[in-house]
Design a protein around this motif. Structure first.
Motif, PDB file in Angstrom:
ATOM      1  N   ASN A  15       0.820  -1.213   0.000  1.00  0.00           N
ATOM      2  CA  ASN A  15       0.000   0.000   0.000  1.00  0.00           C
ATOM      3  C   ASN A  15       0.851   1.259   0.000  1.00  0.00           C
ATOM      4  O   ASN A  15       0.587   2.199  -0.738  1.00  0.00           O
ATOM      5  N   THR A  16       1.882   1.283   0.823  1.00  0.00           N
ATOM      6  CA  THR A  16       2.691   2.489   0.998  1.00  0.00           C
ATOM      7  C   THR A  16       3.369   2.917  -0.297  1.00  0.00           C
ATOM      8  O   THR A  16       3.448   4.110  -0.588  1.00  0.00           O
ATOM      9  N   ILE A  17       3.831   1.976  -1.093  1.00  0.00           N
ATOM     10  CA  ILE A  17       4.541   2.335  -2.331  1.00  0.00           C
ATOM     11  C   ILE A  17       3.612   3.038  -3.309  1.00  0.00           C
ATOM     12  O   ILE A  17       4.071   3.739  -4.224  1.00  0.00           O
ATOM     13  N   HIS A  18       2.317   2.920  -3.110  1.00  0.00           N
ATOM     14  CA  HIS A  18       1.383   3.603  -4.000  1.00  0.00           C
ATOM     15  C   HIS A  18       1.405   5.116  -3.818  1.00  0.00           C
ATOM     16  O   HIS A  18       0.752   5.840  -4.575  1.00  0.00           O
ATOM     17  N   LYS A  19       2.200   5.575  -2.882  1.00  0.00           N
ATOM     18  CA  LYS A  19       2.453   7.016  -2.770  1.00  0.00           C
ATOM     19  C   LYS A  19       3.042   7.534  -4.079  1.00  0.00           C
ATOM     20  O   LYS A  19       2.794   8.669  -4.470  1.00  0.00           O
ATOM     21  N   ILE A  20       3.800   6.682  -4.755  1.00  0.00           N
ATOM     22  CA  ILE A  20       4.432   7.093  -6.020  1.00  0.00           C
ATOM     23  C   ILE A  20       3.805   6.383  -7.223  1.00  0.00           C
ATOM     24  O   ILE A  20       4.420   6.288  -8.281  1.00  0.00           O
ATOM     25  N   ALA A  21       2.571   5.901  -7.057  1.00  0.00           N
ATOM     26  CA  ALA A  21       1.905   5.155  -8.131  1.00  0.00           C
ATOM     27  C   ALA A  21       1.778   5.971  -9.409  1.00  0.00           C
ATOM     28  O   ALA A  21       1.965   5.436 -10.511  1.00  0.00           O
ATOM     29  N   ASP A  22       1.471   7.245  -9.286  1.00  0.00           N
ATOM     30  CA  ASP A  22       1.325   8.064 -10.495  1.00  0.00           C
ATOM     31  C   ASP A  22       2.646   8.156 -11.255  1.00  0.00           C
ATOM     32  O   ASP A  22       2.671   8.069 -12.481  1.00  0.00           O
ATOM     33  N   ALA A  23       3.746   8.317 -10.534  1.00  0.00           N
ATOM     34  CA  ALA A  23       5.062   8.385 -11.180  1.00  0.00           C
ATOM     35  C   ALA A  23       5.413   7.050 -11.837  1.00  0.00           C
ATOM     36  O   ALA A  23       5.958   7.024 -12.951  1.00  0.00           O
ATOM     37  N   ILE A  24       5.078   5.955 -11.163  1.00  0.00           N
ATOM     38  CA  ILE A  24       5.337   4.639 -11.742  1.00  0.00           C
ATOM     39  C   ILE A  24       4.517   4.485 -13.030  1.00  0.00           C
ATOM     40  O   ILE A  24       5.039   4.059 -14.061  1.00  0.00           O
ATOM     41  N   SER A  25       3.243   4.841 -12.971  1.00  0.00           N
ATOM     42  CA  SER A  25       2.366   4.727 -14.149  1.00  0.00           C
ATOM     43  C   SER A  25       2.905   5.522 -15.329  1.00  0.00           C
ATOM     44  O   SER A  25       2.897   5.054 -16.468  1.00  0.00           O
ATOM     45  N   LYS A  26       3.377   6.730 -15.051  1.00  0.00           N
ATOM     46  CA  LYS A  26       3.902   7.583 -16.123  1.00  0.00           C
ATOM     47  C   LYS A  26       5.175   7.009 -16.742  1.00  0.00           C
ATOM     48  O   LYS A  26       5.480   7.281 -17.899  1.00  0.00           O
ATOM     49  N   SER A  27       5.914   6.216 -15.985  1.00  0.00           N
ATOM     50  CA  SER A  27       7.161   5.653 -16.494  1.00  0.00           C
ATOM     51  C   SER A  27       6.943   4.410 -17.352  1.00  0.00           C
ATOM     52  O   SER A  27       7.857   3.966 -18.040  1.00  0.00           O
ATOM     53  N   LEU A  28       5.741   3.861 -17.307  1.00  0.00           N
ATOM     54  CA  LEU A  28       5.451   2.644 -18.066  1.00  0.00           C
ATOM     55  C   LEU A  28       5.093   2.988 -19.507  1.00  0.00           C
ATOM     56  O   LEU A  28       4.434   3.983 -19.773  1.00  0.00           O
TER      57      LEU A  28
END
Length: 164
Positions: A15-28
């Motif tokens: 759950n905690t790593i989803h703090k950066i979920a938007d950044a991860i999504s943009k990198s895909l």
């Protein structure tokens, strides 16, 4: 790397790593990140809940990424335990659960002052168990509330996607 190797979807069950979920999504480039908060919201809606408690790491409980996404995108209000209870929860996660240990006294402490009773009294219609290890502390036999076990919902989402 998973994205480059042909994965269609990426599920991160922390759950905690989803703090950066938007950044991860943009990198895909090719894969889609399945956001854990959206998956939880999809489990909340059929139960007609509009206010839920949130238990998890201190970062998940205190920072805004989880609460704001549930509120703004899914119209679900989130309540968290008081400061002392959040510290106790984090202590148990860090010193025991994160190491694969579980002390009986910690289980009793968690149940007694882990914030659940207070959250329900404050109007929580269910409680998100937003750390993958928290369900280990709370057996089904002693749950007196609607528990939302995030890991279960993510597993189901992964299987559903794989079977499409």
């Amino acid at each position: 790397m998973l994205d480059r190797e042909g994965a269609s979807y990426i599920l991160i069950c922390c759950n905690t790593i989803h703090k950066i979920a938007d950044a991860i999504s943009k990198s895909l480039h090719n894969a889609e990140l399945i956001n854990i908060i959206d998956v939880v919201a999809e489990a909340i809606h059929p139960q007609n809940m509009t206010k839920v408690g949130l238990l998890g790491s201190i970062y998940t409980m205190e920072e805004l990424f989880y609460k704001e996404r549930l509120s703004s995108l899914h119209k679900v209000k989130t309540l968290i335990p008081n400061s002392e209870e959040r510290k106790l929860i984090m202590h148990i996660i860090e010193t025991e659960l994160g190491k694969g240990e579980m002390d009986l006294q910690s289980r009793k402490s968690f149940l007694k002052i882990g914030g659940i009773d207070d959250l329900v009294q404050r109007g929580a219609e269910g409680v998100i168990l937003g750390c993958t290890e928290i369900p280990l502390l709370i057996s089904k036999k002693i749950r007196k509330f609607r528990s939302l076990i995030v890991l279960t919902y993510m597993q189901k989402a992964g299987v559903d996607l794989a079977l499409r």
